[in-house]
Design a protein around this motif. Structure first.
Motif, PDB file in Angstrom:
ATOM      1  N   HIS A  98      16.298   1.094 -11.597  1.00 42.43           N
ATOM      2  CA  HIS A  98      14.933   0.572 -11.467  1.00 42.43           C
ATOM      3  C   HIS A  98      14.140   0.856 -12.745  1.00 42.43           C
ATOM      4  O   HIS A  98      13.851   2.012 -13.053  1.00 42.43           O
ATOM      5  CB  HIS A  98      14.224   1.207 -10.271  1.00 42.43           C
ATOM      6  N   SER A 117      15.771   8.854  -3.832  1.00 40.18           N
ATOM      7  CA  SER A 117      14.723   8.583  -2.843  1.00 40.18           C
ATOM      8  C   SER A 117      15.164   8.978  -1.440  1.00 40.18           C
ATOM      9  O   SER A 117      14.344   9.082  -0.533  1.00 40.18           O
ATOM     10  CB  SER A 117      14.378   7.082  -2.827  1.00 40.18           C
ATOM     11  N   LYS A 122      12.662  11.836  -5.456  1.00 37.83           N
ATOM     12  CA  LYS A 122      11.781  11.115  -6.375  1.00 37.83           C
ATOM     13  C   LYS A 122      10.306  11.299  -6.049  1.00 37.83           C
ATOM     14  O   LYS A 122       9.454  11.063  -6.906  1.00 37.83           O
ATOM     15  CB  LYS A 122      12.126   9.623  -6.376  1.00 37.83           C
ATOM     16  N   VAL A 139      11.040   3.158 -12.490  1.00 35.12           N
ATOM     17  CA  VAL A 139      11.360   4.582 -12.313  1.00 35.12           C
ATOM     18  C   VAL A 139      11.718   5.200 -13.659  1.00 35.12           C
ATOM     19  O   VAL A 139      11.250   6.293 -14.005  1.00 35.12           O
ATOM     20  CB  VAL A 139      12.525   4.765 -11.313  1.00 35.12           C
ATOM     21  N   ASP A 174      20.333   8.629 -10.568  1.00 32.92           N
ATOM     22  CA  ASP A 174      20.194   8.201  -9.182  1.00 32.92           C
ATOM     23  C   ASP A 174      21.594   7.982  -8.619  1.00 32.92           C
ATOM     24  O   ASP A 174      22.483   7.492  -9.327  1.00 32.92           O
ATOM     25  CB  ASP A 174      19.377   6.909  -9.101  1.00 32.92           C
ATOM     26  N   ASP A 224      19.037   5.170 -14.041  1.00 35.36           N
ATOM     27  CA  ASP A 224      18.458   4.613 -12.821  1.00 35.36           C
ATOM     28  C   ASP A 224      18.419   3.092 -12.971  1.00 35.36           C
ATOM     29  O   ASP A 224      18.143   2.593 -14.062  1.00 35.36           O
ATOM     30  CB  ASP A 224      17.041   5.164 -12.602  1.00 35.36           C
TER      31      ASP A 224
END
Length: 199
Positions: free
Chosen positions: A9, A81, A102, A12, A52, A7
């Motif tokens: 981020h 997401s 998520k 996350v 992701d 991912d």
């Protein structure tokens, strides 16, 4: 079990690692891009990768595609997401093992991991519901009427009488519905309708 979280981020990744560190996973690695992910997957062959779809400007499904081409045994769970029908269908096509949002509860994420680890598929209920809605929306208004009549277990002749159309027209609509739903037999339509609510 070895697991990789992919991912872009950091928050996350940290949250997932914190959640999963309390399970029976022996090793968790964090990755943020496609090339790093491929390097780790080729080197370590983790049992599962949670990924992701949107990794900055990169597409996470590229990792799945390349891994499948190399016939590596890593299983993939998409953790995203967004519910994109196009991305979901592409993920299904290339052989993703799970797809979860998520905002799922921690226990749902752990459950998805256990299901995929056992060699089965796991799709978040919110995603499958959206897929079903999209399938229904591909039907014409007349096909939806025929679909509702099929759900009552009616024969073509009875449907024709109820909708004031010819039996030949009913057959054409049934064939079109089967094609759009990727089904082979009308009995499968009835089973499908038992699982969803047609509006």
């Amino acid at each position: 079990m070895k697991l990789v979280v992919i991912d872009d981020h950091p928050l996350v990744r940290k949250a997932l690692v914190s959640l999963l560190s309390n399970s029976d996973i022996e090793e968790i690695k964090e990755i943020s891009n496609v090339e790093e992910a491929m390097s780790i997957i080729v080197k370590d062959t983790p049992e599962i990768a949670m990924i992701d779809v949107r990794l900055g400007k990169e597409n996470g499904l590229e990792i799945v595609r390349r891994t499948k081409e190399m016939k590596l045994k890593t299983k993939f769970i998409v953790l995203t997401s967004f519910i994109s029908q196009e991305e979901f269908l592409k993920a299904e096509e290339i052989g993703v093992d799970g797809y979860i949002l998520k905002d799922a509860y921690p226990e749902d994420i752990l459950y998805a991991l256990s299901v995929v680890r056992r060699g089965k598929k796991y799709y978040d209920p919110a995603i499958t519901e959206k897929k079903e809605d999209n399938l229904i929306n591909t039907l014409t208004s007349r096909e939806k009427e025929v679909l509702n009549e099929l759900g009552k277990g009616l024969r073509n002749e009875e449907i024709a009488n109820n909708l004031y159309i010819s039996e030949h027209t009913v057959k054409k609509h049934v064939s079109s519905i089967l094609a759009k739903f990727n089904l082979n037999h009308r009995s499968q339509i009835v089973c499908y309708l038992n699982e969803i609510k047609i509006s």
